[in-house]
Write an enzyme that holds these catalytic residues in place. Structure first.
Site, PDB file in Angstrom:
ATOM      1  N   ASP A   1      26.956  17.787  -7.361  1.00 13.58           N
ATOM      2  CA  ASP A   1      27.373  16.507  -7.956  1.00 13.58           C
ATOM      3  C   ASP A   1      26.199  15.798  -8.627  1.00 13.58           C
ATOM      4  O   ASP A   1      26.401  14.842  -9.380  1.00 13.58           O
ATOM      5  CB  ASP A   1      27.921  15.574  -6.860  1.00 13.58           C
TER       6      ASP A   1
ATOM      7  N   GLN B   1      33.904  15.479  -1.130  1.00 13.80           N
ATOM      8  CA  GLN B   1      34.864  14.672  -1.883  1.00 13.80           C
ATOM      9  C   GLN B   1      34.761  13.209  -1.441  1.00 13.80           C
ATOM     10  O   GLN B   1      34.798  12.913  -0.251  1.00 13.80           O
ATOM     11  CB  GLN B   1      36.284  15.213  -1.664  1.00 13.80           C
TER      12      GLN B   1
ATOM     13  N   LYS C   1      39.654  21.483  -8.019  1.00 11.89           N
ATOM     14  CA  LYS C   1      38.271  21.975  -8.180  1.00 11.89           C
ATOM     15  C   LYS C   1      38.163  23.422  -7.693  1.00 11.89           C
ATOM     16  O   LYS C   1      37.480  24.238  -8.301  1.00 11.89           O
ATOM     17  CB  LYS C   1      37.300  21.063  -7.413  1.00 11.89           C
TER      18      LYS C   1
END
Ligand code: NAP
Length: 286
Positions: free
Chosen positions: A124, A101, A57
């Site tokens: 997210d 994460q 990422k």
């Protein structure tokens, strides 16, 4: 007997186009003196697979000119300690988006952590405010990455969503439910299936667009797919040491469009994270 081979819904290629668009937008911001977006990643502990995802990422962010910073609190971090880090990142003017994460270690109460995120920095799209805006079809919500990636993949291939019958297998808050809402927003007629659905095949066979997100290898067999349908295989099941989705063999002979797995939804999910980071910065500081 004639054998149709599905056209590929190539997530890698579509993601590449999205990165190019984001790179152009970031360069344009910087050229006119606006801020450069920055993604803050947080990995609690040192799980090697999670570390690899985070590094990927970060690389994706750098490839389009987005800055990043990485936080690696130890595996025994408490919820309170993680909340304190989230608070610091919320306050930090230079941070556009925060990615925590998952999965995090067991002692972390992720529902509290997600609630503590500044919704504008929630790249997210997990914060209930963002989920609520997306559910209500209102502007300003951050769309969750995997569902947004699925819809972007269909749209980029020119697959008609409006008026199509979309069948989603899986009703999780992460994938099934939000992708159903995004398809509904685009005027698909949506059926949402789950583990208690009776006669799953009768639903999947009616789908012009079939989203398989059950996490069950070989759940969707060839005879459960309508000829010519666009089929998106979201799941990442591990079978005999390799990644497979929910589809049985031969679905490619029936479907009109099909995602490879891997190489379909996964790359699009990461591309949407990068797009969301740019959008988060553009909302805060146009
Ligand atoms: P999840 O939380 O386990 O949800 C699975 C859903 O599938 C549930 O709603 C479940 O129904 C339903 N289901 C399970 N067995 C079924 C069956 N036999 N028939 C019909 N429905 C069934 O999983 P998730 O987080 O949504 O993820 C789904 C899959 O996508 C996983 O394999 C995950 O690894 C993958 N994934 C991939 C990406 C990517 O970027 N490629 C991103 C996220 C997730 P109930 O609600 O009734 O239990």
């Amino acid at each position: 007997m004639s054998c149709v081979t599905a056209r590929v819904l190539d997530g890698k290629a579509a993601a590449k186009e999205i990165y190019a668009d984001v790179a152009t937008a970031v360069a344009e911001r910087v050229a006119r003196g606006a801020s450069r977006p920055k993604l803050a990643t947080v990995l609690v502990g040192d799980d090697p697979a999670s570390a690899q995802y985070v590094e990927l990422k970060q690389r994706n962010a750098h490839s389009v000119g987005i800055d990043s910073e990485d936080h690696r609190p130890p595996a025994n971090t408490t919820t309170e300690e993680l909340l304190a880090l989230v608070d610091r990142l919320n306050q930090d003017e230079s941070v556009s988006g925060i990615l925590i994460q998952q999965p995090t270690p067991k002692q972390i109460d992720m529902s509290r952590v997600v609630l503590a995120l500044d919704p504008v920095k929630d790249v997210d799209g997990f914060h209930p405010i963002n989920a609520g805006l997306v559910a209500l079809g209102l502007p300003g919500g951050v769309e969750p990455c995997t569902p947004a990636g699925i819809v972007a993949l269909l749209e980029r291939a020119g697959i008609a969503i409006e008026g199509a019958h979309a069948v989603v297998v899986g009703r999780s808050n992460l994938v099934g439910k939000p992708v159903a809402l995004l398809l509904l927003k685009r005027s698909a007629t949506v059926t949402l299936c789950h583990s208690r659905t009776k006669d799953l095949a009768s639903h999947t066979r009616a789908a012009d667009i079939l989203i398989a997100a059950a996490g069950r290898a070989n759940l969707i067999l060839k005879d459960m797919v309508k000829p010519g349908a666009a089929v998106v295989d979201v799941s990442t099941n591990w079978f005999e040491g390799r990644q497979v989705g929910d589809l049985g063999s031969g679905v490619d002979e029936v479907a009109g469009w099909l995602t490879p797995n891997p190489g379909g939804v996964g790359p699009m999910t990461r591309a949407m994270l990068i797009r969301n980071t740019l959008q988060a910065e553009a909302r805060r500081r146009p």
